[in-house]
Design a protein around this motif. Structure first.
Motif, short mmCIF file in Angstrom:
data_model
loop_
_atom_site.label_atom_id
_atom_site.label_comp_id
_atom_site.label_asym_id
_atom_site.label_seq_id
_atom_site.Cartn_x
_atom_site.Cartn_y
_atom_site.Cartn_z
N GLU A 1 0.82 -1.21 0.00
CA GLU A 1 0.00 0.00 0.00
C GLU A 1 0.85 1.26 0.00
OE1 GLU A 1 -2.54 -0.43 3.39
OE2 GLU A 1 -3.74 -2.00 2.45
N LEU A 2 2.01 1.20 0.67
CA LEU A 2 2.90 2.36 0.73
C LEU A 2 3.82 2.47 -0.49
CD1 LEU A 2 3.82 2.10 4.50
CD2 LEU A 2 2.38 3.84 3.42
N GLY A 3 3.80 1.47 -1.36
CA GLY A 3 4.59 1.52 -2.58
C GLY A 3 6.01 0.98 -2.47
N PHE A 4 6.33 0.35 -1.37
CA PHE A 4 7.70 -0.15 -1.19
C PHE A 4 8.01 -1.38 -2.03
CE2 PHE A 4 7.37 2.33 2.74
CZ PHE A 4 8.55 3.04 2.66
N LEU A 5 7.01 -2.16 -2.41
CA LEU A 5 7.29 -3.38 -3.16
C LEU A 5 7.60 -3.12 -4.62
CD1 LEU A 5 4.75 -5.90 -1.60
CD2 LEU A 5 7.12 -5.43 -0.96
#
Length: 79
Positions: A29-33
């Motif tokens: 959800e936070l875009g880290f992947l």
């Protein structure tokens, strides 16, 4: 997810030998992947320094989440 909450839930997951599903969802959800994936492909478009800093920070709290994060990103970049 706040660091203290992440640490608490990480310890609980380790004690129960559970996969940290909620942590992986939060990272997504936070875009880290997808932080190293080009923005043309709906990624974060961030640089390697940002990736290393995110890995270092996540490793300090929960190394298993850091490994999941790195394998997901490296898997995307392999293709």
């Amino acid at each position: 997810m706040h660091s203290a909450n992440l640490l608490k839930t990480s310890l609980n997951a380790d004690a129960k030998a559970e996969f940290p599903t909620q942590h992986v969802k939060a990272l997504a959800e936070l875009g880290f992947l997808g932080m190293l994936v080009d923005t043309r492909y709906d990624g974060g478009g961030m640089d390697t320094v940002s990736y290393v800093l995110a890995m270092e920070r996540s490793r300090r709290i929960d190394s298993s989440v850091s490994v999941i994060m790195s394998l997901t990103i490296l898997g995307m970049l392999w293709n």
